[in-house]
Design an enzyme around this catalytic site. Structure first.
Site, PDB file in Angstrom:
ATOM      1  CG  ASP A  13       1.890   4.663  -8.150  1.00  0.00           C
ATOM      2  OD1 ASP A  13       2.759   5.379  -7.435  1.00  0.00           O
ATOM      3  OD2 ASP A  13       1.133   3.679  -7.870  1.00  0.00           O
ATOM      4  CE  LYS A  16      -0.107  11.986  -6.468  1.00  0.00           C
ATOM      5  NZ  LYS A  16       0.469  10.389  -6.681  1.00  0.00           N
ATOM      6  N   GLY A  17       5.978  13.041  -9.613  1.00  0.00           N
ATOM      7  CA  GLY A  17       7.333  13.496  -9.443  1.00  0.00           C
ATOM      8  C   GLY A  17       7.475  14.683 -10.776  1.00  0.00           C
ATOM      9  CG  ASN A  38       2.477   5.872   2.097  1.00  0.00           C
ATOM     10  OD1 ASN A  38       2.943   6.933   2.147  1.00  0.00           O
ATOM     11  ND2 ASN A  38       0.809   5.712   2.367  1.00  0.00           N
ATOM     12  N   GLY A  40       6.607   7.335  -3.377  1.00  0.00           N
ATOM     13  CA  GLY A  40       8.128   7.427  -3.834  1.00  0.00           C
ATOM     14  C   GLY A  40       7.958   8.088  -5.203  1.00  0.00           C
ATOM     15  CG  HIS A  41       8.593  11.603  -6.145  1.00  0.00           C
ATOM     16  ND1 HIS A  41       7.650  12.193  -5.170  1.00  0.00           N
ATOM     17  CD2 HIS A  41       9.938  12.446  -5.759  1.00  0.00           C
ATOM     18  CE1 HIS A  41       8.078  13.096  -4.468  1.00  0.00           C
ATOM     19  NE2 HIS A  41       9.235  13.354  -4.506  1.00  0.00           N
ATOM     20  CB  THR A  42      12.530   8.217  -9.993  1.00  0.00           C
ATOM     21  OG1 THR A  42      11.571   7.018  -9.521  1.00  0.00           O
ATOM     22  CG2 THR A  42      13.742   7.906 -10.269  1.00  0.00           C
ATOM     23  CB  THR A 127       3.801   0.444   0.830  1.00  0.00           C
ATOM     24  OG1 THR A 127       3.591   1.346   2.044  1.00  0.00           O
ATOM     25  CG2 THR A 127       3.059   1.198  -0.332  1.00  0.00           C
ATOM     26  CD  GLN A 224       0.089   7.929  -0.398  1.00  0.00           C
ATOM     27  OE1 GLN A 224      -0.362   8.878   0.322  1.00  0.00           O
ATOM     28  NE2 GLN A 224       1.224   7.742  -0.123  1.00  0.00           N
ATOM     29  CB  THR A 301       6.317  -2.346  -3.048  1.00  0.00           C
ATOM     30  OG1 THR A 301       5.606  -2.045  -4.083  1.00  0.00           O
ATOM     31  CG2 THR A 301       6.043  -1.739  -1.842  1.00  0.00           C
ATOM     32  N   GLY A 302       8.458  -2.045  -5.875  1.00  0.00           N
ATOM     33  CA  GLY A 302       8.834  -2.815  -6.930  1.00  0.00           C
ATOM     34  C   GLY A 302       7.717  -3.706  -7.552  1.00  0.00           C
ATOM     35  NE  ARG A 303       3.189  -3.621  -3.745  1.00  0.00           N
ATOM     36  CZ  ARG A 303       2.091  -2.995  -2.928  1.00  0.00           C
ATOM     37  NH1 ARG A 303       1.258  -3.923  -2.649  1.00  0.00           N
ATOM     38  NH2 ARG A 303       1.795  -1.799  -2.450  1.00  0.00           N
TER      39      ARG A 303
HETATM   40  P1  IMP Z   1      -0.403   2.204   2.600  1.00  0.00           P
HETATM   41  O1  IMP Z   1      -0.593   3.476   2.367  1.00  0.00           O
HETATM   42  O2  IMP Z   1       0.961   1.421   2.684  1.00  0.00           O
HETATM   43  O3  IMP Z   1      -1.031   1.665   4.191  1.00  0.00           O
HETATM   44  O4  IMP Z   1      -1.053   1.121   1.545  1.00  0.00           O
HETATM   45  C1  IMP Z   1      -2.544   1.089   1.252  1.00  0.00           C
HETATM   46  C2  IMP Z   1      -2.927   1.236  -0.011  1.00  0.00           C
HETATM   47  O5  IMP Z   1      -2.216   2.393  -0.899  1.00  0.00           O
HETATM   48  C3  IMP Z   1      -2.271  -0.191  -0.787  1.00  0.00           C
HETATM   49  O6  IMP Z   1      -3.016  -0.458  -1.856  1.00  0.00           O
HETATM   50  C4  IMP Z   1      -1.001   0.678  -1.435  1.00  0.00           C
HETATM   51  O7  IMP Z   1      -0.594  -0.039  -2.529  1.00  0.00           O
HETATM   52  C5  IMP Z   1      -1.566   2.010  -1.706  1.00  0.00           C
HETATM   53  N1  IMP Z   1      -0.494   3.283  -1.731  1.00  0.00           N
HETATM   54  C6  IMP Z   1      -0.045   3.741  -1.131  1.00  0.00           C
HETATM   55  N2  IMP Z   1       0.727   4.494  -1.317  1.00  0.00           N
HETATM   56  C7  IMP Z   1       0.702   4.578  -2.428  1.00  0.00           C
HETATM   57  C8  IMP Z   1       1.410   5.310  -3.614  1.00  0.00           C
HETATM   58  O8  IMP Z   1       2.192   6.139  -3.398  1.00  0.00           O
HETATM   59  N3  IMP Z   1       0.780   5.034  -5.092  1.00  0.00           N
HETATM   60  C9  IMP Z   1       0.344   4.094  -5.071  1.00  0.00           C
HETATM   61  N4  IMP Z   1      -0.531   3.294  -4.329  1.00  0.00           N
HETATM   62  C10 IMP Z   1      -0.148   3.717  -3.003  1.00  0.00           C
END
Ligand code: IMP
Length: 428
Positions: A13, A16-17, A38, A40-42, A127, A224, A301-303
């Site tokens: 996060d 990168k987008g 997992n 996501g970019h806007t 995610t 990531q 995920t909106g978290r």
């Molecule tokens: P997973 O990749 O869904 O298995 O998640 C493993 C960990 O990587 C978790 O802490 C996620 O929140 C984090 N994670 C996965 N993808 C991203 C991303 O694009 N940005 C930030 N954290 C990510």
């Protein structure tokens, strides 16, 4: 004309987008080399916003070829949903979005297992998109490469084999109360997507290598970040792939000698989503303010993201692990208005002060901070370093010196032009 790798230098996060979008303006090809839905970019399409998880932002540029390479894991249903959303907005993907036939398929049972595990005591805050279980299958040699989509009989056999391994796990995790999807149900769930994806399949390794050799401009886009890397991150609180620069070679299928430049993205502060150590995390009003002003909520995920000060030992670690040539620092504007800005210069550990990252004890180290005066001026109009307030420059100069890596770009706002471009990575 070079191939450049763009990686996140923190926990993902890093913005990168926007930066990939700037670098793809003149790129011939953008390659996503790892991860899956997992990320996501806007994307901003006219007045409309669209969050994509798999498709690179280069898809918005009619001349740019986009490749989902073999290091990725792909949920076929997510992919076709993204294609439909793009088509609805008039963005045609036919012939411009190619998918490796060696990327692995995320199936409904991967998503199910990911979700069930996250309900248990060993949850790490994934995610829940099935990314981890899919990579597990790949390494266990029971995964399903997308190439199997061309042959329904083989696909059925592979699904049956994987499901027989997952069945006892699903029964255990679900306490016997969660139905295990059958082979037929699994195949039916992806049948429509399968038909649409088959024409997009290619040997992406050969394609990327050819394009790089032809001296075209290629952007290898990481997802990531360094500290989520399965080898180099805060294990086990990591993703299941290799988002660091070495992963670009493995995931795209080109050798390290083909890479000309590695750019690391770093926010002017730090965020993390999910569990795991985060030494500079803030639990106070400043952390809340950064979350609010920086809109730090997960795009998948909106978290709410955890927020904290910039961590220089972690940044130096990222410079080393990725062999970074340059840093693109983002979201500097989010710090505007703070009375003071802090940066972690070292940790207090059990064995004294450390300027390195002691991975084993990262959850107990205490950050040692250096404090800088804040600034009140808005930064969005700055187009050169000299346009920045002195306090912001002092902060940036300190970080650059400590990171031992020069800036290539400073982002001072969400819009494309709210950027100080110091060097063009393609002008090598
Ligand atoms: P997973 O990749 O869904 O298995 O998640 C493993 C960990 O990587 C978790 O802490 C996620 O929140 C984090 N994670 C996965 N993808 C991203 C991303 O694009 N940005 C930030 N954290 C990510």
């Amino acid at each position: 004309m070079p191939a450049i790798v763009i990686v996140g230098a923190q926990w993902g996060d890093e913005g990168k987008g926007k930066i990939v979008d700037i670098y793809t303006e003149h790129a011939d090809m953008v390659v996503r080399f790892g991860g899956g839905p997992n990320a996501g970019h806007t994307l901003v399409v006219g007045n409309d916003k669209l969050v994509v998880r798999l498709v690179p932002s280069g898809i918005l540029r009619a001349e740019t070829m986009c490749v989902l390479a073999q290091g990725m894991v792909i949920d076929p249903r997510s992919l076709v949903t993204e294609l439909d959303e793009l088509e609805r907005r008039g963005i045609h993907t036919k012939g411009r979005l190619l998918v490796s036939d060696r990327a692995h398929v995320i199936l409904p049972y991967h998503v199910l297992v990911d979700g069930l595990r996250e309900k248990g005591k060993d949850a790490i805050g994934t995610t829940k998109r099935g990314v981890g279980p899919c990579y597990e299958d790949k390494v266990a040699r029971r995964g399903i490469p997308l190439g199997a989509f061309r042959d329904p009989k083989r696909l059925r056999e592979l699904v049956a084999r994987a499901l027989s391994d997952w069945t006892p796990i699903i029964q255990h995790l679900g306490g016997g109360e969660v139905p295990v999807p059958s082979v037929d149900e699994t195949l039916a769930a992806i049948e429509e997507a399968r038909g649409r994806i088959v024409p997009m399949l290619v040997d992406s390794q050969a394609l990327v290598e050819r394009t790089v050799r032809a001296k075209k401009r290629v952007v290898l886009e990481g997802a990531q970040g360094t500290l989520l890397d399965v080898d180099h991150g805060t294990y086990p609180f990591v993703t299941s792939s290799t988002p660091t620069a070495g992963g670009a070679c493995v995931g795209a299928g080109i050798g390290p000698t083909r890479i000309d430049e590695v750019v690391g993205l770093v926010k002017a502060y730090t965020t993390r989503v999910g569990g795991g150590p985060f030494p500079t995390e803030l639990h106070d009003d400043v952390g809340e303010r950064i979350r609010k002003i920086g809109a730090e909520f997960g795009s998948v995920t909106g978290r709410p993201r955890r927020t904290g000060w910039l961590d220089l030992p972690a940044l130096r670690y990222a410079v080393r692990v990725n062999g970074l040539d340059a840093l693109a620092i983002t979201k500097l504007d989010v710090l505007t208005g703070l009375d003071e800005v802090k940066v972690c210069v070292a940790y207090e550990t059990k064995n004294g002060r450390s300027e390195d990252v002691p991975m084993d004890e990262l959850d107990t180290v205490k950050p040692v901070y250096q404090s800088f005066p804040g600034w009140k001026e808005q930064l969005g109009a700055a187009r050169a370093m000299a346009d920045l307030p002195k306090a912001a420059r002092t902060y940036l100069e300190f970080v650059e010196k400590q990171a031992e890596c020069p800036y290539i770009l400073v982002s001072v706002g969400p819009a494309r032009d709210e950027t100080i471009v110091l060097r063009d990575p393609f002008a090598l």
